[in-house]
Motif scaffolding. Structure first.
Motif, PDB file in Angstrom:
ATOM      1  N   VAL A 162       0.828  -1.209   0.000  1.00  0.00           N
ATOM      2  CA  VAL A 162       0.000   0.000   0.000  1.00  0.00           C
ATOM      3  C   VAL A 162       0.860   1.256   0.000  1.00  0.00           C
ATOM      4  CG1 VAL A 162      -1.660   1.346   1.367  1.00  0.00           C
ATOM      5  CG2 VAL A 162      -1.976  -1.123   1.075  1.00  0.00           C
ATOM      6  N   ASP A 163       1.894   1.277   0.843  1.00  0.00           N
ATOM      7  CA  ASP A 163       2.731   2.474   0.963  1.00  0.00           C
ATOM      8  C   ASP A 163       4.055   2.081   1.605  1.00  0.00           C
ATOM      9  OD1 ASP A 163       4.029   4.845   1.596  1.00  0.00           O
ATOM     10  OD2 ASP A 163       2.244   5.836   2.369  1.00  0.00           O
ATOM     11  N   ASP A 164       5.111   1.975   0.787  1.00  0.00           N
ATOM     12  CA  ASP A 164       6.357   1.427   1.345  1.00  0.00           C
ATOM     13  C   ASP A 164       7.134   2.432   2.190  1.00  0.00           C
ATOM     14  OD1 ASP A 164       7.467   3.060  -0.545  1.00  0.00           O
ATOM     15  OD2 ASP A 164       8.172   1.433  -1.837  1.00  0.00           O
ATOM     16  N   SER A 165       6.573   3.624   2.389  1.00  0.00           N
ATOM     17  CA  SER A 165       7.239   4.554   3.301  1.00  0.00           C
ATOM     18  C   SER A 165       6.721   4.405   4.739  1.00  0.00           C
ATOM     19  CB  SER A 165       7.010   5.998   2.822  1.00  0.00           C
ATOM     20  OG  SER A 165       5.672   6.401   3.051  1.00  0.00           O
ATOM     21  N   VAL A 166       5.745   3.518   4.923  1.00  0.00           N
ATOM     22  CA  VAL A 166       5.178   3.316   6.260  1.00  0.00           C
ATOM     23  C   VAL A 166       5.908   2.169   6.953  1.00  0.00           C
ATOM     24  CG1 VAL A 166       3.092   2.664   7.544  1.00  0.00           C
ATOM     25  CG2 VAL A 166       2.917   4.176   5.546  1.00  0.00           C
ATOM     26  N   ASP A 167       6.413   2.427   8.160  1.00  0.00           N
ATOM     27  CA  ASP A 167       7.101   1.384   8.924  1.00  0.00           C
ATOM     28  C   ASP A 167       6.107   0.428   9.574  1.00  0.00           C
ATOM     29  OD1 ASP A 167       9.680   2.312   8.428  1.00  0.00           O
ATOM     30  OD2 ASP A 167       9.644   3.673  10.160  1.00  0.00           O
TER      31      ASP A 167
END
Lengths: 214, 214, 214, 214
Positions: A162-167
């Motif tokens: 979904v969003d690879d900047s989210v840890d």
């Protein structure tokens, strides 16, 4: 790895835990934060430990008696906040709004989720991180990373898609340095824990063990 | 295009609306469904119209007094259900569970969302469709497809990126055939509406107009 | 004595229980009612048994998707409703409003409460009856009338002091004719029960025993 | 008369209001308290003003992330708490429990209610006081004591009948000394107000006027 200690409404000495966390963080060079009750934020932040809120309301200024305004917890010293903990669930719309107002007030945000599907959903709202915590394991002795490692890797997959900047953080049952190392191996950037430190006879020793394999 | 008429708790004659919807659907060859109150499901389903629930509880069997069990609404004749309408918001965890139990009982599911970010989040939970309905436009005279077309296209983008098998519906202010055509042009697979039909002097005429440009 | 059987979301055959309740009520000359899920009200009412709702929303007509409008449950055949069951708690303001709209629509009302203090509070809102059900005993094998008779007598005292026209019911653990007789001896005008009938192998036999000492 | 100033989540300078309240209370010999957000309690209490919480959770120690434990607000300096404000409604069971735990931790309690019937219900739970605040008047310019004096006298009657040791406060629209005097004439022991002071250009002047006729 980031270690976030949730003090819940435990009968612990929040200042003692905060001081121990501050010292272990300094000694080990590891990021450790403590999340006390809202009314205790200022006192905990005064110790110098990184301080987080356990919850913020999806509101800014206005007629909201009994709410927890993000700006007020920031003023009290919090630099981040949990959102949608399994003990303080919010509607989807409120998670979205709480995250937005928290970010507007400079707070880092971690949205909690029960399983990989919900973790992916939470990621779509753009928080800094998502924490996956199976409710059945919360408060127990077995870490999610050993009891059900697929939950962590599936959450990492769902969130990254979904969003690879989210840890991704993991929680539930984390209490030892091995648990933290296992979480890191599975792709987690941090751990959420509570009783393992807050109810420990020696919080400093518990924290020292927790960060020993990072 | 799928036209879903939500009767809310309006003072309309649900049987008259259901009968009109059934007849217009047959005449126009368009899929139209009606969503009455839970206690009215059986009566509405008896007309032969496609019948949906407005809400289901995130539960199966058990000690859940005053809940709306998915299997019970299916037994009463519903073939699908809205979940997380803006007038009946659920926690993220409950949306996930309600969708799962509804699907287990053979119900189609549409999860409502306020904006594109929430639509993406809802898609991650795997419903059949997501409906984007800006709360400020609900019940008004202006269709979301004309007032703010970007919300619909952004929702389609957000949902497709997460799971391209999930359809997007739009709602809020839909009341004419042009609104439905505009929604279709923006990528919507269906529309959610309520007062435009339920409060119409002549529901049959309102529905006939609604499906006239499909 | 009035015996109200709450079917909750149990996996029982609601029609079979309703039919048994109707027949035992007729045979024994005792008032027995059955409270099914909202979507099941019409089917249950068709058996001829006295039918109650498990819950109503504090609303009348309007934009209330997913609510349970009192008038709709009355149209489906309900003649009364529980309000504020421990599995469906409402705010104080909503209990007040739900009771008012229910009464406006001709429904009898029983407001549930956990203890004598809450029973007194509920009585101040003017329902037909208050049911005291200690949450720890609900679903168990021991009747409140034997486990903690003071709760029933204290509830009767608290309610009578506030409004002596309000009846007191008791619930939690009621499953035998002796339980019902004990409740009557303590001043209760009725009993609320669920699993003792809804999960019985033979609901008719269970009901016959329940009313045997009235 | 007791004047309680609820700061809600207003964009006011809570320390400035608290300092003004402390000074006016001292000068006029009137009891004035200020109720800030939970995260602001310690800072407000440090001014020396009487400090109240806007809300407490119905919990003591335990796994209650994001809650507001009565003991924690007491530790932060609160000596009392509002319960069930119309912007933070609780279930009947939670009002009962929150009041009990608050009292166990030495907090005074005022339970809010919308109308005389709910005021009587709240009194049955044994708080120190009940505040009657018609939701339609909250935040407006017209005081309940002038707009609808019967609500205040009816609340006094309802509360006294249930428990004459419970005081009655009134709120909604209170902003002048005449409003406070009118409330006292109707039998109120105090007033709840918010915007009249918190949004005043000069909180000290507003408070001085408020207490001028006591």
């Amino acid at each position: 790895m980031f270690v976030l200690v949730n003090l819940k409404a435990y009968p612990c000495d929040s200042i003692a835990v905060a001081t121990a966390a501050r010292d272990v963080a300094d000694d080990a060079g590891v990021r450790i934060a403590v999340a006390p009750q809202a009314a205790d934020l200022a006192r905990v932040a005064d110790t110098g430990v990184e301080t987080w809120a356990q919850h913020v309301s999806p509101i800014d200024h206005g007629s909201h008696t009994g709410s927890t305004r993000p700006a007020t917890v920031a003023d009290a010293g919090a630099v981040g906040t949990l959102i949608n903990h399994s003990e303080r669930r919010l509607t989807l719309a409120d998670i979205d709004r709480a995250r937005e107002v928290a970010a507007d007030n400079g707070l880092e945000t971690i949205v909690c989720a029960n399983n990989p599907a919900q973790a992916g959903a939470a990621a779509a709202l753009g928080p800094d991180a998502v924490a996956v915590e199976p409710p059945t394991l919360i408060g127990g002795d077995v870490s999610v990373a050993s009891a059900d490692p697929d939950i962590v890797t599936d959450a990492v997959t769902a969130v990254t898609q979904v969003d690879d900047s989210v840890d991704v953080f993991c929680g539930a049952g984390v209490s030892t340095g091995s648990d933290v190392a296992a979480a890191a191996d599975l792709g987690a950037s941090g751990v959420l824990l509570a009783s393992g430190v807050a109810k420990a006879d020696d919080p400093s020793a518990a924290l020292t063990d927790l960060v020993s394999k990072i």
